[in-house]
Design a protein around this motif. Structure first.
Motif, mmCIF file in Angstrom:
data_model
loop_
_atom_site.group_PDB
_atom_site.id
_atom_site.type_symbol
_atom_site.label_atom_id
_atom_site.label_comp_id
_atom_site.label_asym_id
_atom_site.label_seq_id
_atom_site.Cartn_x
_atom_site.Cartn_y
_atom_site.Cartn_z
ATOM 1 N N ILE A 12 0.854 -1.184 0.000
ATOM 2 C CA ILE A 12 0.000 0.000 0.000
ATOM 3 C C ILE A 12 0.893 1.239 0.000
ATOM 4 C CG2 ILE A 12 -1.778 1.283 1.240
ATOM 5 C CD1 ILE A 12 -2.673 -1.413 2.452
ATOM 6 N N PRO A 13 0.724 2.146 -0.971
ATOM 7 C CA PRO A 13 1.579 3.335 -1.034
ATOM 8 C C PRO A 13 1.457 4.199 0.222
ATOM 9 C CG PRO A 13 0.360 3.068 -3.081
ATOM 10 C CD PRO A 13 -0.233 2.101 -2.094
ATOM 11 N N PRO A 14 2.529 4.878 0.579
ATOM 12 C CA PRO A 14 2.505 5.702 1.799
ATOM 13 C C PRO A 14 1.564 6.899 1.706
ATOM 14 C CG PRO A 14 4.547 6.023 0.571
ATOM 15 C CD PRO A 14 3.847 4.877 -0.071
ATOM 16 N N TYR A 15 1.114 7.244 0.499
ATOM 17 C CA TYR A 15 0.225 8.399 0.369
ATOM 18 C C TYR A 15 -1.248 8.027 0.574
ATOM 19 C CZ TYR A 15 -0.016 6.681 -4.526
ATOM 20 O OH TYR A 15 -0.155 5.915 -5.666
ATOM 21 N N SER A 16 -1.517 6.792 1.030
ATOM 22 C CA SER A 16 -2.896 6.379 1.288
ATOM 23 C C SER A 16 -3.005 5.683 2.636
ATOM 24 C CB SER A 16 -3.380 5.420 0.199
ATOM 25 O OG SER A 16 -4.658 4.890 0.518
ATOM 26 N N SER A 17 -4.160 5.842 3.273
ATOM 27 C CA SER A 17 -4.451 5.118 4.517
ATOM 28 C C SER A 17 -5.772 4.367 4.422
ATOM 29 C CB SER A 17 -4.507 6.104 5.699
ATOM 30 O OG SER A 17 -5.506 7.086 5.482
ATOM 31 N N ASP A 18 -6.252 4.144 3.178
ATOM 32 C CA ASP A 18 -7.550 3.487 3.006
ATOM 33 C C ASP A 18 -7.568 2.719 1.686
ATOM 34 O OD1 ASP A 18 -10.148 2.718 3.599
ATOM 35 O OD2 ASP A 18 -11.054 4.554 2.796
ATOM 36 N N VAL A 68 -9.014 -14.703 -12.161
ATOM 37 C CA VAL A 68 -9.438 -14.006 -10.940
ATOM 38 C C VAL A 68 -8.532 -12.794 -10.759
ATOM 39 C CG1 VAL A 68 -9.809 -14.192 -8.451
ATOM 40 C CG2 VAL A 68 -10.079 -16.221 -9.916
ATOM 41 N N ALA A 69 -9.124 -11.644 -10.561
ATOM 42 C CA ALA A 69 -8.351 -10.424 -10.322
ATOM 43 C C ALA A 69 -8.864 -9.731 -9.064
ATOM 44 C CB ALA A 69 -8.450 -9.471 -11.512
ATOM 45 N N ILE A 70 -7.991 -8.965 -8.450
ATOM 46 C CA ILE A 70 -8.387 -8.080 -7.355
ATOM 47 C C ILE A 70 -7.992 -6.666 -7.758
ATOM 48 C CG2 ILE A 70 -8.193 -7.522 -4.900
ATOM 49 C CD1 ILE A 70 -7.279 -10.420 -4.420
ATOM 50 N N ASP A 71 -8.995 -5.841 -7.938
ATOM 51 C CA ASP A 71 -8.774 -4.434 -8.274
ATOM 52 C C ASP A 71 -8.614 -3.679 -6.961
ATOM 53 O OD1 ASP A 71 -8.880 -1.789 -9.090
ATOM 54 O OD2 ASP A 71 -11.026 -1.841 -9.564
ATOM 55 N N LEU A 72 -7.392 -3.262 -6.671
ATOM 56 C CA LEU A 72 -7.143 -2.513 -5.441
ATOM 57 C C LEU A 72 -7.345 -1.019 -5.692
ATOM 58 C CD1 LEU A 72 -4.001 -4.392 -4.107
ATOM 59 C CD2 LEU A 72 -6.371 -4.641 -3.360
ATOM 60 N N THR A 73 -8.013 -0.375 -4.749
ATOM 61 C CA THR A 73 -8.358 1.038 -4.881
ATOM 62 C C THR A 73 -7.967 1.795 -3.623
ATOM 63 O OG1 THR A 73 -10.290 0.426 -6.210
ATOM 64 C CG2 THR A 73 -10.238 2.660 -5.322
ATOM 65 N N LEU A 74 -7.226 2.874 -3.794
ATOM 66 C CA LEU A 74 -6.931 3.760 -2.669
ATOM 67 C C LEU A 74 -8.118 4.712 -2.540
ATOM 68 C CD1 LEU A 74 -3.182 4.528 -3.519
ATOM 69 C CD2 LEU A 74 -4.119 2.655 -2.134
ATOM 70 N N ARG A 75 -9.071 4.321 -1.692
ATOM 71 C CA ARG A 75 -10.358 5.003 -1.666
ATOM 72 C C ARG A 75 -10.220 6.474 -1.249
ATOM 73 N NH1 ARG A 75 -13.688 2.551 -4.490
ATOM 74 N NH2 ARG A 75 -13.806 0.670 -3.231
ATOM 75 N N ASP A 76 -9.342 6.754 -0.308
ATOM 76 C CA ASP A 76 -9.166 8.139 0.131
ATOM 77 C C ASP A 76 -8.568 8.995 -0.982
ATOM 78 O OD1 ASP A 76 -6.789 6.675 0.348
ATOM 79 O OD2 ASP A 76 -6.178 7.602 2.248
ATOM 80 N N VAL A 77 -7.601 8.447 -1.693
ATOM 81 C CA VAL A 77 -6.962 9.176 -2.792
ATOM 82 C C VAL A 77 -7.950 9.375 -3.931
ATOM 83 C CG1 VAL A 77 -5.098 9.101 -4.492
ATOM 84 C CG2 VAL A 77 -4.689 8.305 -2.158
#
Length: 218
Positions: free
Chosen positions: A59-65, A97-106
Motif C-alpha cells: 500500500i503506497p505511503p500516500y494512502s491510509s484506506d 481471478v483479479a483483485i482491483d485494489l483502490t486507494l479510496r481516500d486518494v
C-alpha cells in the motif's frame, strides 16, 4: 515484462492494456453512493501493477484506506476492433481471478478536485491476478460466483449474473474505442462488499470454475 498464462497451454501472453469497468454491479454502486451509468465506466491500469499468486500487496505511503474489489478477468486471445457482441466471446483466450485494489481516500480526493484518479488504481501491486483457465472451460461466464475473504472472513459474495453490462457487450463496447490486442485484459467490475485491507492481512478471492487467488498485504 508481465505475462498471463492459460492453464494447460505453453503459450504466454504479454500483458498489454488492462481495461477496467467501474460501476457494473448495482449493489456496489449503492454501497458507494454513486449514480448508475448509461454506458460502461472505463479506467485503466498499467501492466506494471500486476502481481501473482502468493505475492505481496504494498500500500503506497500516500494512502491510509486501500480497498479490495474481487473481479472476473478476461484475457483477449484474438484482437479486433468494432467486435459485434455475438462474436465477442470468441475473442477470449481465458478467464481469471483479479483483485482491483483502490486507494479510496486518494480516489475521493481526486474526484473532488475533478482530476483523474489513476494514482488510486494503477500503483505497483494494484492488480493481483491469477492464471487463466481456457475460455472453453467455462460454460457460462454470466453464471459464476465471486467471493473474497480477508483473514478467513468472507466479505464479498456475488454472481457475474448481476452485471449491469454483460461480457459480450463490454468487449464490443471496448473494441469500439480501443483496438483490442492479444494479451489485453478486461476487469469486469466488482460485486458489493468491498472494504479496507491493512498490513498483515491475507486476502483470498475465488471464482467458481475459474480459480483461486491468494495474496498478502506487506
Amino acid at each position: 515484462m508481465k505475462t498471463a498464462r492459460v492453464k494447460g497451454e505453453a503459450k504466454e501472453y504479454r500483458i498489454g492494456k488492462i481495461l477496467c469497468i467501474g460501476r457494473n454491479y448495482a449493489d456496489h454502486i449503492k454501497e458507494l453512493g454513486n449514480e448508475t451509468p448509461e454506458r460502461p465506466v472505463i479506467f485503466m491500469k498499467p501492466a506494471s501493477s500486476v502481481i501473482g499468486e502468493g505475492e505481496e500487496i504494498v500500500i503506497p505511503p500516500y494512502s491510509s484506506d486501500c480497498h479490495h474489489e474481487a473481479e472476473l478477468a478476461l484475457l483477449i486471445g484474438t484482437g479486433g476492433s468494432d467486435i459485434p457482441p455475438a462474436e465477442a466471446l470468441g475473442h477470449l483466450a481465458g478467464y481469471g481471478v483479479a483483485i482491483d485494489l483502490t486507494l479510496r481516500d486518494v480516489q475521493a480526493e481526486q474526484k473532488k478536485k475533478g482530476l483523474p484518479w489513476e494514482i488510486a488504481k494503477g500503483f505497483d501491486t494494484a492488480c493481483p491476478l491469477s492464471d487463466f483457465v481456457p475460455a472453453g472451460a467455462v460454460a457460462d461466464p454470466q453464471a459464476l460466483t465471486i467471493t473474497l475473504s480477508v483473514n478467513g472472513v468472507k466479505r464479498q459474495d456475488g454472481s457475474t449474473g448481476l452485471m449491469i453490462h454483460r461480457i459480450p457487450e463490454l468487449i464490443s463496447y471496448l473494441s469500439s474505442i480501443f483496438t483490442l490486442e492479444p494479451g489485453d485484459l478486461v476487469l469486469t467490475g466488482t460485486p458489493a462488499g468491498v472494504g479496507p485491507i491493512k498490513s498483515g492481512d491475507s486476502v483470498v478471492a475465488e471464482i467458481t470454475q475459474v480459480g483461486r487467488l491468494q495474496v498478502s498485504v506487506k
